[in-house]
Enzyme design. Sequence first.
Site, PDB file in Angstrom:
ATOM      1  N   THR A 164      48.095  32.720  52.109  1.00 35.48           N
ATOM      2  CA  THR A 164      48.493  34.108  52.352  1.00 35.48           C
ATOM      3  C   THR A 164      47.796  34.657  53.596  1.00 35.48           C
ATOM      4  O   THR A 164      48.392  35.376  54.395  1.00 35.48           O
ATOM      5  CB  THR A 164      48.161  34.972  51.110  1.00 35.48           C
ATOM      6  OG1 THR A 164      48.935  34.475  50.024  1.00 35.48           O
ATOM      7  CG2 THR A 164      48.453  36.435  51.328  1.00 35.48           C
ATOM      8  N   GLY A 219      49.139  34.022  47.173  1.00 29.50           N
ATOM      9  CA  GLY A 219      50.517  33.680  46.844  1.00 29.50           C
ATOM     10  C   GLY A 219      50.715  32.757  45.640  1.00 29.50           C
ATOM     11  O   GLY A 219      49.846  32.622  44.777  1.00 29.50           O
ATOM     12  N   ALA A 265      54.830  41.277  44.511  1.00 28.90           N
ATOM     13  CA  ALA A 265      56.040  42.043  44.796  1.00 28.90           C
ATOM     14  C   ALA A 265      57.141  41.033  45.038  1.00 28.90           C
ATOM     15  O   ALA A 265      56.977  40.121  45.854  1.00 28.90           O
ATOM     16  CB  ALA A 265      55.826  42.901  46.037  1.00 28.90           C
ATOM     17  N   ARG A 284      44.060  48.587  43.863  1.00 32.03           N
ATOM     18  CA  ARG A 284      42.940  47.983  44.606  1.00 32.03           C
ATOM     19  C   ARG A 284      41.683  48.836  44.442  1.00 32.03           C
ATOM     20  O   ARG A 284      40.590  48.318  44.279  1.00 32.03           O
ATOM     21  CB  ARG A 284      43.297  47.857  46.096  1.00 32.03           C
ATOM     22  CG  ARG A 284      44.312  46.783  46.384  1.00 32.03           C
ATOM     23  CD  ARG A 284      44.583  46.708  47.878  1.00 32.03           C
ATOM     24  NE  ARG A 284      45.535  45.656  48.204  1.00 32.03           N
ATOM     25  CZ  ARG A 284      45.921  45.357  49.439  1.00 32.03           C
ATOM     26  NH1 ARG A 284      45.460  46.045  50.473  1.00 32.03           N
ATOM     27  NH2 ARG A 284      46.779  44.381  49.656  1.00 32.03           N
ATOM     28  N   GLU A 310      28.495  61.587  26.805  1.00 35.82           N
ATOM     29  CA  GLU A 310      27.916  62.444  25.764  1.00 35.82           C
ATOM     30  C   GLU A 310      26.810  63.308  26.362  1.00 35.82           C
ATOM     31  O   GLU A 310      26.696  64.505  26.066  1.00 35.82           O
ATOM     32  CB  GLU A 310      27.302  61.594  24.638  1.00 35.82           C
ATOM     33  CG  GLU A 310      28.276  60.664  23.924  1.00 35.82           C
ATOM     34  CD  GLU A 310      28.395  59.294  24.564  1.00 35.82           C
ATOM     35  OE1 GLU A 310      28.417  59.207  25.814  1.00 35.82           O
ATOM     36  OE2 GLU A 310      28.476  58.305  23.837  1.00 35.82           O
ATOM     37  N   HIS A 351      25.716  59.185  30.728  1.00 38.90           N
ATOM     38  CA  HIS A 351      26.900  58.864  29.938  1.00 38.90           C
ATOM     39  C   HIS A 351      27.642  60.168  29.602  1.00 38.90           C
ATOM     40  O   HIS A 351      27.087  61.262  29.712  1.00 38.90           O
ATOM     41  CB  HIS A 351      26.496  58.124  28.664  1.00 38.90           C
ATOM     42  CG  HIS A 351      26.033  56.721  28.934  1.00 38.90           C
ATOM     43  ND1 HIS A 351      25.670  55.841  27.943  1.00 38.90           N
ATOM     44  CD2 HIS A 351      25.887  56.036  30.103  1.00 38.90           C
ATOM     45  CE1 HIS A 351      25.312  54.685  28.477  1.00 38.90           C
ATOM     46  NE2 HIS A 351      25.428  54.779  29.783  1.00 38.90           N
ATOM     47  N   TRP A 399      58.068  44.124  54.592  1.00 38.94           N
ATOM     48  CA  TRP A 399      57.655  44.513  53.253  1.00 38.94           C
ATOM     49  C   TRP A 399      58.785  44.234  52.282  1.00 38.94           C
ATOM     50  O   TRP A 399      59.943  44.317  52.658  1.00 38.94           O
ATOM     51  CB  TRP A 399      57.255  45.990  53.204  1.00 38.94           C
ATOM     52  CG  TRP A 399      56.120  46.311  54.120  1.00 38.94           C
ATOM     53  CD1 TRP A 399      56.176  46.952  55.311  1.00 38.94           C
ATOM     54  CD2 TRP A 399      54.742  45.981  53.900  1.00 38.94           C
ATOM     55  NE1 TRP A 399      54.919  47.060  55.856  1.00 38.94           N
ATOM     56  CE2 TRP A 399      54.020  46.468  55.008  1.00 38.94           C
ATOM     57  CE3 TRP A 399      54.054  45.328  52.899  1.00 38.94           C
ATOM     58  CZ2 TRP A 399      52.633  46.318  55.134  1.00 38.94           C
ATOM     59  CZ3 TRP A 399      52.682  45.192  53.030  1.00 38.94           C
ATOM     60  CH2 TRP A 399      51.993  45.684  54.119  1.00 38.94           C
ATOM     61  N   LEU A 434      43.595  43.424  53.090  1.00 41.69           N
ATOM     62  CA  LEU A 434      43.186  43.485  51.685  1.00 41.69           C
ATOM     63  C   LEU A 434      42.141  44.588  51.443  1.00 41.69           C
ATOM     64  O   LEU A 434      41.158  44.377  50.721  1.00 41.69           O
ATOM     65  CB  LEU A 434      42.660  42.114  51.208  1.00 41.69           C
ATOM     66  CG  LEU A 434      43.639  40.936  51.341  1.00 41.69           C
ATOM     67  CD1 LEU A 434      42.985  39.630  50.882  1.00 41.69           C
ATOM     68  CD2 LEU A 434      44.925  41.177  50.545  1.00 41.69           C
TER      69      LEU A 434
HETATM   70  N1  LIG Z   1      55.126  39.271  47.863  1.00 38.25           N
HETATM   71  C1  LIG Z   1      53.900  39.093  47.434  1.00 38.25           C
HETATM   72  O1  LIG Z   1      53.460  39.767  46.486  1.00 38.25           O
HETATM   73  C2  LIG Z   1      53.036  38.073  48.105  1.00 38.25           C
HETATM   74  C3  LIG Z   1      51.665  38.085  47.831  1.00 38.25           C
HETATM   75  C4  LIG Z   1      50.882  37.106  48.427  1.00 38.25           C
HETATM   76  C5  LIG Z   1      51.480  36.161  49.243  1.00 38.25           C
HETATM   77  N2  LIG Z   1      52.795  36.201  49.488  1.00 38.25           N
HETATM   78  C6  LIG Z   1      53.442  35.183  50.334  1.00 38.25           C
HETATM   79  O2  LIG Z   1      53.095  33.934  49.793  1.00 38.25           O
HETATM   80  C7  LIG Z   1      53.047  32.984  50.855  1.00 38.25           C
HETATM   81  C8  LIG Z   1      51.733  32.209  50.762  1.00 38.25           C
HETATM   82  O3  LIG Z   1      51.699  31.560  49.520  1.00 38.25           O
HETATM   83  P1  LIG Z   1      50.947  30.174  49.353  1.00 38.25           P
HETATM   84  O4  LIG Z   1      51.245  29.686  47.985  1.00 38.25           O
HETATM   85  O5  LIG Z   1      51.271  29.317  50.519  1.00 38.25           O
HETATM   86  O6  LIG Z   1      49.458  30.597  49.543  1.00 38.25           O
HETATM   87  P2  LIG Z   1      48.236  31.027  48.625  1.00 38.25           P
HETATM   88  O7  LIG Z   1      48.500  30.848  47.203  1.00 38.25           O
HETATM   89  O8  LIG Z   1      47.797  32.361  49.105  1.00 38.25           O
HETATM   90  O9  LIG Z   1      47.155  29.992  49.122  1.00 38.25           O
HETATM   91  C9  LIG Z   1      47.243  28.671  48.691  1.00 38.25           C
HETATM   92  C10 LIG Z   1      46.145  27.874  49.298  1.00 38.25           C
HETATM   93  O10 LIG Z   1      44.892  28.297  48.785  1.00 38.25           O
HETATM   94  C11 LIG Z   1      43.992  27.225  48.798  1.00 38.25           C
HETATM   95  N3  LIG Z   1      43.351  27.055  47.511  1.00 38.25           N
HETATM   96  C12 LIG Z   1      42.036  26.855  47.333  1.00 38.25           C
HETATM   97  N4  LIG Z   1      41.752  26.660  46.057  1.00 38.25           N
HETATM   98  C13 LIG Z   1      42.916  26.770  45.387  1.00 38.25           C
HETATM   99  C14 LIG Z   1      43.238  26.633  44.028  1.00 38.25           C
HETATM  100  N5  LIG Z   1      42.332  26.396  43.072  1.00 38.25           N
HETATM  101  N6  LIG Z   1      44.529  26.741  43.690  1.00 38.25           N
HETATM  102  C15 LIG Z   1      45.465  27.014  44.610  1.00 38.25           C
HETATM  103  N7  LIG Z   1      45.212  27.131  45.919  1.00 38.25           N
HETATM  104  C16 LIG Z   1      43.935  27.005  46.321  1.00 38.25           C
HETATM  105  C17 LIG Z   1      44.836  25.983  49.122  1.00 38.25           C
HETATM  106  O11 LIG Z   1      44.638  25.642  50.471  1.00 38.25           O
HETATM  107  P3  LIG Z   1      43.377  24.696  50.839  1.00 38.25           P
HETATM  108  O12 LIG Z   1      43.552  23.451  50.032  1.00 38.25           O
HETATM  109  O13 LIG Z   1      43.456  24.510  52.290  1.00 38.25           O
HETATM  110  O14 LIG Z   1      42.205  25.469  50.413  1.00 38.25           O
HETATM  111  C18 LIG Z   1      46.245  26.431  48.918  1.00 38.25           C
HETATM  112  O15 LIG Z   1      47.171  25.759  49.718  1.00 38.25           O
HETATM  113  C19 LIG Z   1      53.182  33.752  52.128  1.00 38.25           C
HETATM  114  O16 LIG Z   1      54.511  33.621  52.615  1.00 38.25           O
HETATM  115  C20 LIG Z   1      52.902  35.175  51.735  1.00 38.25           C
HETATM  116  O17 LIG Z   1      53.598  36.080  52.551  1.00 38.25           O
HETATM  117  C21 LIG Z   1      53.582  37.147  48.935  1.00 38.25           C
END
Ligand SMILES: NC(=O)c1ccc[n+]([C@@H]2O[C@H](COP(=O)([O-])OP(=O)(O)OC[C@H]3O[C@@H](n4cnc5c(N)ncnc54)[C@H](OP(=O)(O)O)[C@@H]3O)[C@@H](O)[C@H]2O)c1
Length: 379
Positions: free
Chosen positions: A196, A303, A154, A184, A52, A50, A170, A204
């Site tokens: 996603t 997402g 983002a 991260r 200290e 730790h 991006w 990731l």
């Molecule tokens: N700009 C950014 O920061 C950023 C970051 C991440 C993603 N994105 C964009 O976001 C888009 C994808 O978003 P998305 O909403 O389609 O995907 P997501 O949130 O990454 O994935 C959603 C999927 O996850 C599964 N899932 C399993 N358990 C879940 C739960 N408890 N709650 C919610 N989902 C659950 C479901 O599919 P199942 O039912 O098949 O399991 C659901 O359809 C892409 O276009 C990506 O490029 C952007």
Amino acid sequence: MTDRDYMSRAIELAKRGIGLTNPNPMVGAVIVKDGRIIGEGYHRRCGELHAERNAIASLTESAQGATIYVTLEPCCHYGRTPPCTEAILAQGITRAVIGSRDPNPKVAGKGARILREAGVSVEEDFMKEECDRLNPVFFHYITHGTPYVIMKYAMTADGKIATRTGASKWITGEEARREVQKLRHRCMGIMAGIGTVLADDPMLNVRIEGGKSPVRIICDSNLRIPPDSQICRTAKEYLTIVACAAECLKGDGQDDRSKKRSRLEELGIQVIHVPDGDGSVDVRRLMEILGGQGIDSILLEGGGTLNDSALRAGIVQEVRAFVAPKIFGGAGAQTPVAGIGVRLPDEAVRLELCKVSQIGDDLLLEYKVGKERACLQES
Ligand SMILES: NC(=O)c1ccc[n+]([C@@H]2O[C@H](COP(=O)([O-])OP(=O)(O)OC[C@H]3O[C@@H](n4cnc5c(N)ncnc54)[C@H](OP(=O)(O)O)[C@@H]3O)[C@@H](O)[C@H]2O)c1
């Protein structure tokens, strides 16, 4: 030099442990005698000495009658290392200036009390806010046993996280993306939904020098993840967990899902069954399981669908929104939080603004959710 200067030095030392001490806290300590620093140290890594004890090990002379400045209440229990209170007393230190209180039930005021009862003059809550900002992750994890979740996204100035075709690479500039890499490195886990993975095929991982990659966690109810995705192809290199909701873990090994599960396991992926009774992954239960595996912090990189579930389940402690000076437009383009949304403004998830900063051409907005003590300090 004042008490504030010495404690500020202890805070600077503590920060050297960023990303390395988890699930332990970051702590710094400075020992001062006759207006001179005669020892200093910080907690370098979980399992090691730790702060200290590191400060004591670096002493240049006897600490008899000295003051110790420490950013977190000294421990008083036998863990991986013996109690720091004993070491402080053994050195004849007569004054202790302490920043944060330790919510660990094994300490929680006992460390300060032991010192006081042994005749040490103890000052608590000194520069408490600054010291608390070192360890929101530890405070949350030691109290709840579940990871501290930072929802990061983002978006453009019109609130889109992807274009109408789903493309998101991006949105922000290089500096902001570098900041995400540091985040991260600080977190033990990183989580995304299968949406996603299918849209972006992300890695990731951490790609900065000296960076440590977090455990990757994908919420994928029906094991749709492609075996040739970057996540699957690199699962032997980076720990990867796929959380599913399908009954595949109970199957006889012959159905398609059982076969897919076996295939993923062969690739080195840990598949866990966490159904919510509605066909999706139960994210609250998932946090309990991950907390039980020693994961104290998660960067949630969406997402929108998963972000919505996470917020509604109450597992998010902090929101970090990067805002790019761009507009994508499009009614169908994704936003950071999907779902059906609230009916009335009064029903909104409430956030508390911690910090606004400019990173390159982008803005970073940092918010606390609920009653956390502080937002994570700069990475
Ligand atoms: N700009 C950014 O920061 C950023 C970051 C991440 C993603 N994105 C964009 O976001 C888009 C994808 O978003 P998305 O909403 O389609 O995907 P997501 O949130 O990454 O994935 C959603 C999927 O996850 C599964 N899932 C399993 N358990 C879940 C739960 N408890 N709650 C919610 N989902 C659950 C479901 O599919 P199942 O039912 O098949 O399991 C659901 O359809 C892409 O276009 C990506 O490029 C952007």
